[in-house]
Design a protein around this motif. Structure first.
Motif, PDB file in Angstrom:
ATOM      1  N   ILE A   1      49.607  44.887  39.638  1.00 53.83           N
ATOM      2  CA  ILE A   1      49.047  43.774  38.917  1.00 53.83           C
ATOM      3  C   ILE A   1      47.836  44.591  38.039  1.00 53.83           C
ATOM      4  N   ASP A   2      46.928  45.154  38.913  1.00 53.31           N
ATOM      5  CA  ASP A   2      45.791  46.008  38.399  1.00 53.31           C
ATOM      6  C   ASP A   2      45.043  46.862  39.340  1.00 53.31           C
ATOM      7  N   LEU A   3      44.085  47.650  38.984  1.00 54.33           N
ATOM      8  CA  LEU A   3      43.251  48.355  39.860  1.00 54.33           C
ATOM      9  C   LEU A   3      42.490  47.511  40.765  1.00 54.33           C
ATOM     10  N   ALA A   4      42.363  47.660  42.085  1.00 54.03           N
ATOM     11  CA  ALA A   4      41.353  46.959  42.849  1.00 54.03           C
ATOM     12  C   ALA A   4      39.871  46.901  42.384  1.00 54.03           C
ATOM     13  N   THR A   5      39.669  47.835  41.314  1.00 54.58           N
ATOM     14  CA  THR A   5      38.384  47.590  40.858  1.00 54.58           C
ATOM     15  C   THR A   5      38.260  46.849  39.623  1.00 54.58           C
TER      16      THR A   5
ATOM     17  N   GLY B   1      33.897  36.786  44.634  1.00 50.41           N
ATOM     18  CA  GLY B   1      33.787  35.713  43.585  1.00 50.41           C
ATOM     19  C   GLY B   1      34.510  36.300  42.213  1.00 50.41           C
ATOM     20  N   ASP B   2      34.749  37.328  41.941  1.00 50.90           N
ATOM     21  CA  ASP B   2      35.312  37.738  40.928  1.00 50.90           C
ATOM     22  C   ASP B   2      36.769  37.466  40.928  1.00 50.90           C
ATOM     23  N   SER B   3      37.548  37.097  39.705  1.00 54.59           N
ATOM     24  CA  SER B   3      38.784  36.766  39.468  1.00 54.59           C
ATOM     25  C   SER B   3      39.521  37.349  38.531  1.00 54.59           C
ATOM     26  N   LEU B   4      41.054  37.528  38.453  1.00 55.80           N
ATOM     27  CA  LEU B   4      41.703  38.081  37.306  1.00 55.80           C
ATOM     28  C   LEU B   4      42.866  37.332  37.084  1.00 55.80           C
ATOM     29  N   MET B   5      42.935  36.805  35.855  1.00 54.07           N
ATOM     30  CA  MET B   5      44.144  35.956  35.753  1.00 54.07           C
ATOM     31  C   MET B   5      45.242  36.804  34.744  1.00 54.07           C
ATOM     32  N   VAL B   6      46.627  36.789  35.588  1.00 54.67           N
ATOM     33  CA  VAL B   6      47.756  37.532  34.695  1.00 54.67           C
ATOM     34  C   VAL B   6      48.657  36.563  34.480  1.00 54.67           C
TER      35      VAL B   6
ATOM     36  N   ASP C   1      34.722  37.541  52.191  1.00 53.81           N
ATOM     37  CA  ASP C   1      35.113  38.202  53.055  1.00 53.81           C
ATOM     38  C   ASP C   1      35.370  39.531  52.514  1.00 53.81           C
ATOM     39  N   GLU C   2      35.473  39.639  51.189  1.00 51.90           N
ATOM     40  CA  GLU C   2      35.832  40.919  50.400  1.00 51.90           C
ATOM     41  C   GLU C   2      37.430  41.175  50.608  1.00 51.90           C
ATOM     42  N   ASP C   3      38.203  39.900  50.999  1.00 50.15           N
ATOM     43  CA  ASP C   3      39.512  40.002  50.858  1.00 50.15           C
ATOM     44  C   ASP C   3      40.133  39.688  49.498  1.00 50.15           C
ATOM     45  N   VAL C   4      41.193  40.380  49.055  1.00 53.76           N
ATOM     46  CA  VAL C   4      41.772  39.903  47.947  1.00 53.76           C
ATOM     47  C   VAL C   4      42.987  38.981  48.188  1.00 53.76           C
ATOM     48  N   ARG C   5      43.149  37.892  47.482  1.00 56.68           N
ATOM     49  CA  ARG C   5      44.072  36.990  47.496  1.00 56.68           C
ATOM     50  C   ARG C   5      44.621  36.642  46.032  1.00 56.68           C
ATOM     51  N   ALA C   6      45.933  36.102  46.219  1.00 56.89           N
ATOM     52  CA  ALA C   6      46.306  35.839  44.850  1.00 56.89           C
ATOM     53  C   ALA C   6      46.993  34.209  44.989  1.00 56.89           C
ATOM     54  N   TYR C   7      46.982  33.719  43.901  1.00 53.51           N
ATOM     55  CA  TYR C   7      47.541  32.116  43.809  1.00 53.51           C
ATOM     56  C   TYR C   7      48.282  32.112  42.614  1.00 53.51           C
ATOM     57  N   ARG C   8      49.472  31.419  42.729  1.00 61.06           N
ATOM     58  CA  ARG C   8      50.248  30.866  41.561  1.00 61.06           C
ATOM     59  C   ARG C   8      49.712  29.639  41.152  1.00 61.06           C
ATOM     60  N   LEU C   9      49.505  29.690  39.726  1.00 64.40           N
ATOM     61  CA  LEU C   9      48.970  28.237  39.260  1.00 64.40           C
ATOM     62  C   LEU C   9      50.127  27.305  38.993  1.00 64.40           C
ATOM     63  N   GLN C  10      50.337  26.019  39.542  1.00 65.38           N
ATOM     64  CA  GLN C  10      51.144  25.054  39.329  1.00 65.38           C
ATOM     65  C   GLN C  10      50.938  24.577  37.861  1.00 65.38           C
TER      66      GLN C  10
ATOM     67  N   ALA D   1      48.743  42.396  48.354  1.00 64.05           N
ATOM     68  CA  ALA D   1      48.470  43.576  49.114  1.00 64.05           C
ATOM     69  C   ALA D   1      47.650  44.626  48.261  1.00 64.05           C
ATOM     70  N   ILE D   2      47.026  45.295  48.896  1.00 66.95           N
ATOM     71  CA  ILE D   2      46.349  46.365  48.131  1.00 66.95           C
ATOM     72  C   ILE D   2      46.471  47.969  48.935  1.00 66.95           C
ATOM     73  N   ARG D   3      47.418  48.529  47.966  1.00 66.20           N
ATOM     74  CA  ARG D   3      47.799  49.971  48.468  1.00 66.20           C
ATOM     75  C   ARG D   3      47.432  51.074  47.702  1.00 66.20           C
ATOM     76  N   TYR D   4      46.675  52.093  48.070  1.00 71.12           N
ATOM     77  CA  TYR D   4      46.115  53.165  47.271  1.00 71.12           C
ATOM     78  C   TYR D   4      45.275  52.597  46.224  1.00 71.12           C
ATOM     79  N   GLY D   5      44.443  51.673  46.297  1.00 73.61           N
ATOM     80  CA  GLY D   5      43.565  51.218  45.160  1.00 73.61           C
ATOM     81  C   GLY D   5      44.226  50.308  44.265  1.00 73.61           C
ATOM     82  N   MET D   6      45.514  49.899  44.721  1.00 71.66           N
ATOM     83  CA  MET D   6      46.012  49.107  43.359  1.00 71.66           C
ATOM     84  C   MET D   6      46.486  47.846  44.049  1.00 71.66           C
TER      85      MET D   6
END
Length: 98
Positions: free
Chosen positions: A12-16, A22-27, A41-50, A63-68
């Motif tokens: 999707i993008d870099l973790a940065t 509270g930050d979000s990114l729509m793709v 809690d600083e966890d990254v989560r993804a949601y599919r919009l219906q 998932a975050i792997r190697y900063g991605m």
């Protein structure tokens, strides 16, 4: 063909791109809008919009792997290979719906 490509983990993008709580990114992934967000809690989560009226966002494996950031839109249980050494950062999988 689209089903075959859709069934794996996709970058999707870099973790940065979502650095703070509270930050979000729509793709758009294979024509489906997906929101990637960082929770309190600083966890990254993804949601599919219906697209249905009053449809609640559906959790997607993330998932975050190697900063991605990677997401998997498939409903089957695919796993991203675990690195040999622990990496700095968090990895979270959104709960699966029944």
């Amino acid at each position: 063909m689209a089903t075959a490509y859709r069934s794996g983990w996709h970058f999707i993008d870099l973790a940065t791109a979502v650095p703070h709580s509270g930050d979000s990114l729509m793709v758009t992934v294979f024509g489906e809008p997906v929101v990637v967000t960082r929770d309190e809690d600083e966890d990254v989560r993804a949601y599919r919009l219906q697209r249905r009226p009053r449809g609640a966002p559906q959790p997607v494996r993330c998932a975050i792997r190697y900063g991605m950031i990677f997401v998997n839109l498939d409903q089957r249980d695919h796993r991203l290979a675990q690195p040999d050494s622990p990496e700095v950062g968090t990895v979270s999988a959104a709960p699966r719906s029944a």
